[in-house]
Design a protein around this motif. Structure first.
Motif, PDB file in Angstrom:
ATOM      1  N   ARG A  40       0.858  -1.126   0.099  1.00  0.00           N
ATOM      2  CA  ARG A  40      -0.057  -0.069  -0.004  1.00  0.00           C
ATOM      3  C   ARG A  40       0.967   1.109  -0.068  1.00  0.00           C
ATOM      4  N   ASP A  41       0.139   2.291  -0.430  1.00  0.00           N
ATOM      5  CA  ASP A  41       1.025   3.559  -0.524  1.00  0.00           C
ATOM      6  C   ASP A  41       0.647   4.564   0.752  1.00  0.00           C
ATOM      7  N   ASP A  42       1.056   5.625   0.988  1.00  0.00           N
ATOM      8  CA  ASP A  42       0.610   6.465   1.939  1.00  0.00           C
ATOM      9  C   ASP A  42      -0.730   7.023   2.032  1.00  0.00           C
ATOM     10  N   THR A  43      -1.498   6.711   0.957  1.00  0.00           N
ATOM     11  CA  THR A  43      -3.077   7.081   1.045  1.00  0.00           C
ATOM     12  C   THR A  43      -3.906   6.383   2.065  1.00  0.00           C
ATOM     13  N   TRP A  44      -3.369   5.129   2.416  1.00  0.00           N
ATOM     14  CA  TRP A  44      -4.206   4.499   3.066  1.00  0.00           C
ATOM     15  C   TRP A  44      -4.309   4.911   4.713  1.00  0.00           C
TER      16      TRP A  44
ATOM     17  N   GLN B 161      -7.146  -3.224 -13.843  1.00  0.00           N
ATOM     18  CA  GLN B 161      -6.416  -2.710 -12.570  1.00  0.00           C
ATOM     19  C   GLN B 161      -6.498  -3.887 -11.611  1.00  0.00           C
ATOM     20  N   TYR B 162      -5.699  -4.019 -10.751  1.00  0.00           N
ATOM     21  CA  TYR B 162      -5.610  -5.129  -9.636  1.00  0.00           C
ATOM     22  C   TYR B 162      -6.132  -4.375  -8.496  1.00  0.00           C
ATOM     23  N   VAL B 163      -7.153  -5.394  -7.875  1.00  0.00           N
ATOM     24  CA  VAL B 163      -7.901  -4.884  -6.914  1.00  0.00           C
ATOM     25  C   VAL B 163      -7.745  -5.442  -5.647  1.00  0.00           C
ATOM     26  N   MET B 164      -7.074  -4.991  -4.465  1.00  0.00           N
ATOM     27  CA  MET B 164      -6.939  -5.642  -3.227  1.00  0.00           C
ATOM     28  C   MET B 164      -7.925  -5.063  -2.072  1.00  0.00           C
ATOM     29  N   TRP B 165      -8.403  -6.223  -1.465  1.00  0.00           N
ATOM     30  CA  TRP B 165      -9.149  -6.233  -0.191  1.00  0.00           C
ATOM     31  C   TRP B 165      -8.343  -6.564   0.921  1.00  0.00           C
ATOM     32  N   ALA B 166      -8.879  -5.882   2.071  1.00  0.00           N
ATOM     33  CA  ALA B 166      -8.202  -6.262   3.454  1.00  0.00           C
ATOM     34  C   ALA B 166      -9.351  -6.201   4.387  1.00  0.00           C
ATOM     35  N   ASN B 167      -9.152  -7.220   5.124  1.00  0.00           N
ATOM     36  CA  ASN B 167     -10.185  -6.843   6.562  1.00  0.00           C
ATOM     37  C   ASN B 167      -9.628  -5.698   7.310  1.00  0.00           C
ATOM     38  N   LEU B 168     -10.466  -5.096   7.913  1.00  0.00           N
ATOM     39  CA  LEU B 168     -10.054  -3.748   8.954  1.00  0.00           C
ATOM     40  C   LEU B 168     -10.167  -4.441  10.390  1.00  0.00           C
ATOM     41  N   ASN B 169      -9.350  -4.307  11.142  1.00  0.00           N
ATOM     42  CA  ASN B 169      -9.336  -4.530  12.708  1.00  0.00           C
ATOM     43  C   ASN B 169      -9.679  -3.092  13.378  1.00  0.00           C
ATOM     44  N   ASN B 170     -10.896  -2.877  13.697  1.00  0.00           N
ATOM     45  CA  ASN B 170     -11.297  -1.614  14.224  1.00  0.00           C
ATOM     46  C   ASN B 170     -11.133  -1.422  15.682  1.00  0.00           C
TER      47      ASN B 170
ATOM     48  N   THR C  33      -6.405  -0.154  -5.376  1.00  0.00           N
ATOM     49  CA  THR C  33      -6.217  -0.541  -6.834  1.00  0.00           C
ATOM     50  C   THR C  33      -4.896  -0.028  -7.265  1.00  0.00           C
ATOM     51  N   SER C  34      -4.351  -1.007  -8.085  1.00  0.00           N
ATOM     52  CA  SER C  34      -2.930  -0.818  -8.661  1.00  0.00           C
ATOM     53  C   SER C  34      -2.885  -1.435 -10.147  1.00  0.00           C
TER      54      SER C  34
ATOM     55  N   GLY D  13       1.781  -3.876  -6.592  1.00  0.00           N
ATOM     56  CA  GLY D  13       1.603  -2.496  -6.249  1.00  0.00           C
ATOM     57  C   GLY D  13       2.616  -1.672  -6.506  1.00  0.00           C
ATOM     58  N   PRO D  14       2.409  -0.190  -5.833  1.00  0.00           N
ATOM     59  CA  PRO D  14       1.663   0.246  -4.680  1.00  0.00           C
ATOM     60  C   PRO D  14       0.497   0.210  -4.965  1.00  0.00           C
ATOM     61  N   PHE D  15      -0.793  -0.056  -4.008  1.00  0.00           N
ATOM     62  CA  PHE D  15      -2.081  -0.083  -4.352  1.00  0.00           C
ATOM     63  C   PHE D  15      -2.534   1.570  -3.463  1.00  0.00           C
ATOM     64  N   THR D  16      -3.234   2.041  -4.265  1.00  0.00           N
ATOM     65  CA  THR D  16      -3.796   3.382  -3.824  1.00  0.00           C
ATOM     66  C   THR D  16      -5.135   3.045  -3.184  1.00  0.00           C
ATOM     67  N   TYR D  17      -5.423   3.844  -2.004  1.00  0.00           N
ATOM     68  CA  TYR D  17      -6.604   3.601  -1.402  1.00  0.00           C
ATOM     69  C   TYR D  17      -7.638   4.067  -2.096  1.00  0.00           C
ATOM     70  N   VAL D  18      -8.742   3.120  -2.025  1.00  0.00           N
ATOM     71  CA  VAL D  18     -10.062   3.628  -2.827  1.00  0.00           C
ATOM     72  C   VAL D  18     -11.082   4.271  -1.535  1.00  0.00           C
ATOM     73  N   HIS D  19     -11.577   3.236  -0.778  1.00  0.00           N
ATOM     74  CA  HIS D  19     -12.325   3.655   0.481  1.00  0.00           C
ATOM     75  C   HIS D  19     -12.581   2.325   1.135  1.00  0.00           C
TER      76      HIS D  19
END
Length: 212
Positions: free
Chosen positions: A9-13, A31-40, A57-58, A63-69
């Motif tokens: 990941r880049d620094d947008t996350w 594009q490559y799409v990366m999903w990750a679980n969030l531990n909140n 996405t990247s 990568g690096p993957f840019t944060y989408v949401h």
């Protein structure tokens, strides 16, 4: 001997705890799409607190993957362990543990860009975007694939880091990744045992299938 190429990941996350990362390629967007679980746990604001999954996405699988949401799955208010599956027609699906629903399992179709669940976007758990819950309760750690035209969903009882390990309940669908799903057997256990917290087996008592 592994050599670090770069951080995925880049620094947008946002500064969250990420785990169970999955990456798929989208032939539509290239594009490559990366999903990750969030531990909140411990989060006080932002996507780390309000979302269950982080998506980026990247143009490269490295990568690096840019944060989408950050997003939630469509059915539940707390989505847990998950897997991503891309069918032969390039339609992608999310299989995940609905923690808020009693640790049940569900499959949802993704939007064409693979950035969210179609059930989330439409605000509906209709049968054309969601399987509804299926299989046993108190389950986690799904994996999904297709072999010889048959869809497989594998998952076990909740057994986070338990010493005895977990069983593997096998479900199949010959119609669609959204089911209906049929339970076959638990291939990770010699015998079914009482369904209790910490027990890796006991997958034989299903809660049905179809759309909810």
């Amino acid at each position: 001997s592994w050599t670090l190429v770069r951080e995925a990941r880049d620094d947008t996350w946002p500064k969250c705890v990420y785990f169970r990362v999955h990456t798929i390629y989208n032939a539509h967007t290239k594009q490559y799409v990366m999903w990750a679980n969030l531990n909140n746990n411990g989060a006080t604001s932002g996507d780390c607190l309000h979302a269950d999954y982080a998506v980026g996405t990247s143009t490269s699988p490295a990568g690096p993957f840019t944060y989408v949401h950050g997003i939630k799955a469509g059915r539940g208010s707390h989505g847990g362990d998950f897997d991503l599956f891309v069918d032969d027609d390039d339609v992608a699906y999310l299989i995940y543990t609905d923690v808020a629903g009693g640790h049940t399992m569900a499959v949802e179709r993704l939007t064409e860009d693979y950035l969210q669940s179609a059930a989330t976007k439409s605000g509906s758990a209709a049968s054309n975007v969601s399987s509804g819950v299926f299989g046993n309760v108190f389950v986690e750690a799904p994996a999904m694939f297709k072999r010889k035209g048959v869809y497989y969903a594998l998952f076990g009882n909740c057994c986070c880091f338990c010493g005895q390990g977990s069983g593997i309940g096998v479900y199949t669908s010959v119609t669609s990744p959204l089911g209906p799903w049929v339970y076959h057997d638990n291939v990770g256990c010699n015998a079914n045992t009482t369904l209790t917290p910490g027990c890796g087996c006991g997958m034989d008592h299903g809660i049905g299938g179809g759309s909810v």
